[in-house]
Write an enzyme that holds these catalytic residues in place. Structure first.
Site, PDB file in Angstrom:
ATOM      1  N   ASP A 112       0.835  -1.193   0.000  1.00 23.35           N
ATOM      2  CA  ASP A 112       0.000   0.000   0.000  1.00 23.35           C
ATOM      3  C   ASP A 112       0.881   1.259   0.000  1.00 23.35           C
ATOM      4  OD1 ASP A 112      -2.998   0.887   0.458  1.00 23.35           O
ATOM      5  OD2 ASP A 112      -1.837   1.996   1.958  1.00 23.35           O
ATOM      6  N   HIS A 116      -7.107  -6.709  -0.406  1.00 28.13           N
ATOM      7  CA  HIS A 116      -5.997  -5.774  -0.319  1.00 28.13           C
ATOM      8  C   HIS A 116      -5.043  -6.097   0.829  1.00 28.13           C
ATOM      9  CE1 HIS A 116      -3.850  -1.982  -0.659  1.00 28.13           C
ATOM     10  NE2 HIS A 116      -4.132  -1.688   0.596  1.00 28.13           N
TER      11      HIS A 116
END
Length: 283
Positions: free
Chosen positions: A95, A262
């Site tokens: 991320d 994610h």
């Protein structure tokens, strides 16, 4: 926890293991603790450094938005590794940490031996070719980047509710999928008003600073070996051909999907560890 003053601020980090150095950088809304389940498989063969990004965890949180560019974050971490005696190292990021590693590979190619980017497409691409699908899934980019103190005050009303909605909002996760011990560390960090401000400034800088910096480097390639990992069931994989977005940007690239969304490093640590270890062993 250890701490070093580098690049004008105090950076919090942990270090363990023995062997070639590997820097691991977390993403939003987490801290370096996210790597705890993955480190044991790496530290038998590598020296592993996990650091908090500026604005996050126990690292300092500068006041100005301009101080939160990925260029600044990358400079922090390169300076940390140099201070620790590692002029060259492998870099792994998830991320926001992955976006920091991407910028690091462009700004400090002499320092980076290889990179692993987890569940991102290039920042400029995401913003320049924004689709309705991505805007809906990644609305937080535009909420957090609103002028202060609007998002900060909204989040401070119930930080756990807001940030846990982020953990569950990008595909294939339930709160029970996260290690309770790590969740408690995340909660301790994100309940701090200064951390909330720092995370908002991170996203403000992505729009106000990083987009223009990345526009200047669209033709530059990552010259070290690169591993692109992504959540096979996540929002980014549904919206993009993730390997395809990186192929022209790398001279030596491989890619793999990891089960989950994610936050697959949290929810699938064994699969994530295996992919990282195999890549590092090859490079």
């Amino acid at each position: 926890m250890a701490e070093l003053h580098v690049n004008g601020l105090n950076v919090a980090y942990d270090i363990s293991g023995d062997g070639p150095p590997v820097l691991m950088l977390h993403g939003f809304p987490q801290t370096r603790a996210m790597w705890d389940p993955i480190v044991p498989s790496l530290e038998q063969r590598f020296t592993v450094v996990r650091a908090d990004l500026r604005g996050y965890g126990a690292t300092d949180k500068p006041a100005e938005v301009s101080e939160y560019s990925f260029r600044a974050m990358a400079a922090d971490q390169v300076a940390l590794m140099q201070e620790l005696g590692f002029p060259q190292f492998h870099a792994v990021g998830h991320d926001r940490g992955a976006r920091t590693v991407h910028r690091m590979a462009l700004d400090h190619p002499q320092a980076v031996l290889s990179i692993c980017l987890m569940d991102i497409v290039p920042t400029h691409l995401l913003l320049d070719q924004l689709t309705q699908q991505v805007a809906r899934a990644y609305y937080h980019w535009f909420f957090l980047s609103q002028p202060a103190p609007f998002p900060e005050r909204m989040i401070q009303a119930d930080p756990d509710h807001y940030f846990e909605s982020c953990l569950l909002g990008w595909g294939a996760s339930q709160i029970r999928d996260f290690d309770p011990r790590l969740l408690e560390q995340y909660r301790t960090a994100w309940r701090d008003p200064e951390t909330i401000r720092g995370m908002c400034n991170d996203y403000r800088a992505a729009l106000d600073v990083d987009f223009d910096l990345d526009a200047q480097d669209l033709d530059r390639q990552i010259t070290c070996p690169a591993l692109i990992l992504y959540g096979a069931d996540g929002a980014m994989a549904r919206a993009f051909d993730i390997p395809g977005t990186w192929r022209a940007r790398c001279t030596d690239m491989r890619a793999a999907g990891i089960p989950g969304g994610h936050f697959f490093p949290d929810t699938a640590p064994k699969e994530t560890s295996k992919a990282i270890l195999e890549f590092l062993s090859e490079t």
